[in-house]
Design a protein around this motif. Structure first.
Motif, PDB file in Angstrom:
ATOM      1  N   ILE A 108      84.135  -8.831  44.637  1.00  0.00           N
ATOM      2  CA  ILE A 108      84.228  -7.609  45.434  1.00  0.00           C
ATOM      3  C   ILE A 108      85.679  -7.108  45.456  1.00  0.00           C
ATOM      4  CG2 ILE A 108      83.871  -6.627  47.744  1.00  0.00           C
ATOM      5  CD1 ILE A 108      81.281  -7.480  46.418  1.00  0.00           C
ATOM      6  N   PRO A 109      85.898  -5.841  45.060  1.00  0.00           N
ATOM      7  CA  PRO A 109      87.264  -5.296  45.130  1.00  0.00           C
ATOM      8  C   PRO A 109      87.705  -5.076  46.576  1.00  0.00           C
ATOM      9  CG  PRO A 109      85.726  -3.612  44.373  1.00  0.00           C
ATOM     10  CD  PRO A 109      84.939  -4.891  44.506  1.00  0.00           C
ATOM     11  N   GLU A 110      88.998  -4.964  46.786  1.00  0.00           N
ATOM     12  CA  GLU A 110      89.530  -4.847  48.146  1.00  0.00           C
ATOM     13  C   GLU A 110      89.091  -3.592  48.873  1.00  0.00           C
ATOM     14  OE1 GLU A 110      93.574  -5.705  48.946  1.00  0.00           O
ATOM     15  OE2 GLU A 110      93.614  -7.356  47.502  1.00  0.00           O
ATOM     16  N   ASN A 111      88.757  -2.539  48.138  1.00  0.00           N
ATOM     17  CA  ASN A 111      88.361  -1.291  48.795  1.00  0.00           C
ATOM     18  C   ASN A 111      86.853  -1.219  49.074  1.00  0.00           C
ATOM     19  OD1 ASN A 111      87.944  -1.021  45.975  1.00  0.00           O
ATOM     20  ND2 ASN A 111      87.935   1.201  46.139  1.00  0.00           N
ATOM     21  N   LEU A 112      86.181  -2.355  48.954  1.00  0.00           N
ATOM     22  CA  LEU A 112      84.762  -2.442  49.304  1.00  0.00           C
ATOM     23  C   LEU A 112      84.568  -3.549  50.333  1.00  0.00           C
ATOM     24  CD1 LEU A 112      81.738  -1.858  49.061  1.00  0.00           C
ATOM     25  CD2 LEU A 112      81.693  -3.327  47.025  1.00  0.00           C
ATOM     26  N   LYS A 113      84.127  -3.172  51.506  1.00  0.00           N
ATOM     27  CA  LYS A 113      83.825  -4.134  52.569  1.00  0.00           C
ATOM     28  C   LYS A 113      82.307  -4.287  52.648  1.00  0.00           C
ATOM     29  CE  LYS A 113      88.163  -3.872  53.532  1.00  0.00           C
ATOM     30  NZ  LYS A 113      88.966  -4.464  52.507  1.00  0.00           N
ATOM     31  N   VAL A 114      81.848  -5.533  52.573  1.00  0.00           N
ATOM     32  CA  VAL A 114      80.411  -5.808  52.622  1.00  0.00           C
ATOM     33  C   VAL A 114      80.139  -6.827  53.724  1.00  0.00           C
ATOM     34  CG1 VAL A 114      78.401  -6.673  51.348  1.00  0.00           C
ATOM     35  CG2 VAL A 114      80.198  -5.418  50.129  1.00  0.00           C
ATOM     36  N   MET A 115      79.204  -6.491  54.580  1.00  0.00           N
ATOM     37  CA  MET A 115      78.776  -7.409  55.634  1.00  0.00           C
ATOM     38  C   MET A 115      77.286  -7.648  55.466  1.00  0.00           C
ATOM     39  SD  MET A 115      79.366  -9.220  58.375  1.00  0.00           S
ATOM     40  CE  MET A 115      80.980  -8.699  58.906  1.00  0.00           C
ATOM     41  N   LEU A 116      76.904  -8.914  55.327  1.00  0.00           N
ATOM     42  CA  LEU A 116      75.491  -9.283  55.221  1.00  0.00           C
ATOM     43  C   LEU A 116      75.062  -9.930  56.531  1.00  0.00           C
ATOM     44  CD1 LEU A 116      75.243 -10.866  51.652  1.00  0.00           C
ATOM     45  CD2 LEU A 116      74.923  -8.491  52.324  1.00  0.00           C
ATOM     46  N   LEU A 175      69.237  -1.240  56.039  1.00  0.00           N
ATOM     47  CA  LEU A 175      68.198  -2.161  56.476  1.00  0.00           C
ATOM     48  C   LEU A 175      67.307  -2.436  55.284  1.00  0.00           C
ATOM     49  CD1 LEU A 175      66.608  -3.632  58.749  1.00  0.00           C
ATOM     50  CD2 LEU A 175      65.382  -1.480  59.113  1.00  0.00           C
ATOM     51  N   GLU A 176      67.133  -3.724  54.985  1.00  0.00           N
ATOM     52  CA  GLU A 176      66.248  -4.096  53.882  1.00  0.00           C
ATOM     53  C   GLU A 176      65.160  -5.020  54.403  1.00  0.00           C
ATOM     54  OE1 GLU A 176      66.104  -6.161  49.496  1.00  0.00           O
ATOM     55  OE2 GLU A 176      68.047  -5.924  50.453  1.00  0.00           O
ATOM     56  N   PHE A 177      63.925  -4.631  54.143  1.00  0.00           N
ATOM     57  CA  PHE A 177      62.778  -5.444  54.529  1.00  0.00           C
ATOM     58  C   PHE A 177      62.402  -6.379  53.386  1.00  0.00           C
ATOM     59  CE2 PHE A 177      62.125  -1.548  57.050  1.00  0.00           C
ATOM     60  CZ  PHE A 177      62.116  -2.120  58.305  1.00  0.00           C
ATOM     61  N   GLY A 178      62.133  -7.635  53.720  1.00  0.00           N
ATOM     62  CA  GLY A 178      61.683  -8.594  52.720  1.00  0.00           C
ATOM     63  C   GLY A 178      62.695  -8.769  51.609  1.00  0.00           C
ATOM     64  N   CYS A 179      63.929  -9.082  51.970  1.00  0.00           N
ATOM     65  CA  CYS A 179      65.007  -9.145  50.975  1.00  0.00           C
ATOM     66  C   CYS A 179      64.846 -10.286  49.986  1.00  0.00           C
ATOM     67  CB  CYS A 179      66.362  -9.232  51.670  1.00  0.00           C
ATOM     68  SG  CYS A 179      66.630 -10.782  52.566  1.00  0.00           S
ATOM     69  N   GLY A 180      64.036 -11.289  50.325  1.00  0.00           N
ATOM     70  CA  GLY A 180      63.882 -12.434  49.425  1.00  0.00           C
ATOM     71  C   GLY A 180      65.242 -13.063  49.158  1.00  0.00           C
ATOM     72  N   PRO A 181      65.507 -13.489  47.920  1.00  0.00           N
ATOM     73  CA  PRO A 181      66.801 -14.095  47.607  1.00  0.00           C
ATOM     74  C   PRO A 181      67.907 -13.066  47.363  1.00  0.00           C
ATOM     75  CG  PRO A 181      65.398 -14.158  45.687  1.00  0.00           C
ATOM     76  CD  PRO A 181      64.564 -13.592  46.811  1.00  0.00           C
ATOM     77  N   GLY A 182      67.592 -11.771  47.484  1.00  0.00           N
ATOM     78  CA  GLY A 182      68.636 -10.754  47.410  1.00  0.00           C
ATOM     79  C   GLY A 182      68.684  -9.923  46.145  1.00  0.00           C
ATOM     80  N   ILE A 228      69.046 -19.175  49.884  1.00  0.00           N
ATOM     81  CA  ILE A 228      69.383 -18.838  48.499  1.00  0.00           C
ATOM     82  C   ILE A 228      70.302 -17.618  48.469  1.00  0.00           C
ATOM     83  CG2 ILE A 228      68.456 -18.007  46.297  1.00  0.00           C
ATOM     84  CD1 ILE A 228      65.895 -19.684  46.973  1.00  0.00           C
ATOM     85  N   LEU A 229      69.969 -16.603  49.253  1.00  0.00           N
ATOM     86  CA  LEU A 229      70.790 -15.397  49.320  1.00  0.00           C
ATOM     87  C   LEU A 229      72.223 -15.740  49.730  1.00  0.00           C
ATOM     88  CD1 LEU A 229      69.867 -11.946  50.528  1.00  0.00           C
ATOM     89  CD2 LEU A 229      71.773 -13.042  51.655  1.00  0.00           C
ATOM     90  N   LYS A 230      72.388 -16.566  50.739  1.00  0.00           N
ATOM     91  CA  LYS A 230      73.724 -16.958  51.203  1.00  0.00           C
ATOM     92  C   LYS A 230      74.479 -17.722  50.118  1.00  0.00           C
ATOM     93  CE  LYS A 230      72.748 -17.146  56.162  1.00  0.00           C
ATOM     94  NZ  LYS A 230      72.581 -18.037  57.330  1.00  0.00           N
ATOM     95  N   GLU A 231      73.784 -18.561  49.396  1.00  0.00           N
ATOM     96  CA  GLU A 231      74.422 -19.328  48.317  1.00  0.00           C
ATOM     97  C   GLU A 231      74.903 -18.399  47.201  1.00  0.00           C
ATOM     98  OE1 GLU A 231      73.015 -22.733  45.202  1.00  0.00           O
ATOM     99  OE2 GLU A 231      72.305 -22.903  47.279  1.00  0.00           O
ATOM    100  N   ILE A 232      74.067 -17.444  46.825  1.00  0.00           N
ATOM    101  CA  ILE A 232      74.465 -16.473  45.801  1.00  0.00           C
ATOM    102  C   ILE A 232      75.658 -15.655  46.291  1.00  0.00           C
ATOM    103  CG2 ILE A 232      73.740 -14.417  44.518  1.00  0.00           C
ATOM    104  CD1 ILE A 232      70.871 -15.614  44.553  1.00  0.00           C
ATOM    105  N   TRP A 233      75.615 -15.220  47.547  1.00  0.00           N
ATOM    106  CA  TRP A 233      76.693 -14.423  48.116  1.00  0.00           C
ATOM    107  C   TRP A 233      78.024 -15.172  48.063  1.00  0.00           C
ATOM    108  CZ3 TRP A 233      78.465  -9.912  48.806  1.00  0.00           C
ATOM    109  CH2 TRP A 233      79.458  -9.643  49.739  1.00  0.00           C
ATOM    110  N   THR A 234      77.994 -16.461  48.353  1.00  0.00           N
ATOM    111  CA  THR A 234      79.214 -17.266  48.335  1.00  0.00           C
ATOM    112  C   THR A 234      79.886 -17.244  46.963  1.00  0.00           C
ATOM    113  OG1 THR A 234      78.338 -18.716  50.058  1.00  0.00           O
ATOM    114  CG2 THR A 234      80.122 -19.597  48.727  1.00  0.00           C
ATOM    115  N   SER A 235      79.104 -17.269  45.902  1.00  0.00           N
ATOM    116  CA  SER A 235      79.698 -17.218  44.568  1.00  0.00           C
ATOM    117  C   SER A 235      80.023 -15.790  44.133  1.00  0.00           C
ATOM    118  CB  SER A 235      78.784 -17.898  43.543  1.00  0.00           C
ATOM    119  OG  SER A 235      77.560 -17.209  43.450  1.00  0.00           O
TER     120      SER A 235
END
Length: 144
Positions: A73-81, A16-23, A61-68
């Protein structure tokens, strides 16, 4: 790094991150896990972020950065935002909805510049310890 050195870094974690801003802090944490995943290809890492942010422009902005970034991300790392567009007071009113977390973070949020009242800060800190933390969890507060 402290969590890794103390052998408290979990391969599967709800964050849980509070005030994530652009990430900025979010992506720093993901990058650390990315490096761990690359160095440990036989270990599967999974991190799920709930990102609390009141400014919808920051979430965009965070979503845009995440898209690029997702291609790194390597296959053995699963990340859910899971960005949540909500202010701190509304979050605290709905706190039980979110469940418990392994790591709770904030960066540059609990200070006079953000105009969060002292009572809100106290309520947040009480809630972190009583309602939001799993056993053997960590809280990371980064303030100037």
């Amino acid at each position: 790094m402290d969590l890794l050195l103390r052998e408290q870094l979990k391969p599967e974690a709800r964050i849980l991150e509070f005030g994530c801003g652009p990430g900025t802090t979010t992506f720093g944490f993901i990058e650390f896990y990315r490096l761990l995943a690359e160095e440990n290809p036989n270990t599967v890492f999974s991190i799920e972020f709930y990102l609390i942010e009141k400014e919808s422009d920051f979430i965009s902005i965070l979503k845009e950065i995440w898209t690029s970034y997702i291609h790194e991300i390597p296959e053995n790392l699963k990340v859910m935002l899971r960005p949540v567009n909500i202010d701190m007071d509304r979050f605290l009113q709905n706190i039980s909805y979110f469940g418990k977390f392994d790591y709770i973070m904030e960066s540059n949020l609990l200070n006079v510049s953000e105009k969060i009242g002292e009572e809100t800060i106290r309520k947040l800190l009480r809630s972190i310890s009583s309602e939001l933390l799993n056993k053997h969890s960590s809280v990371i507060l980064i303030e100037p």
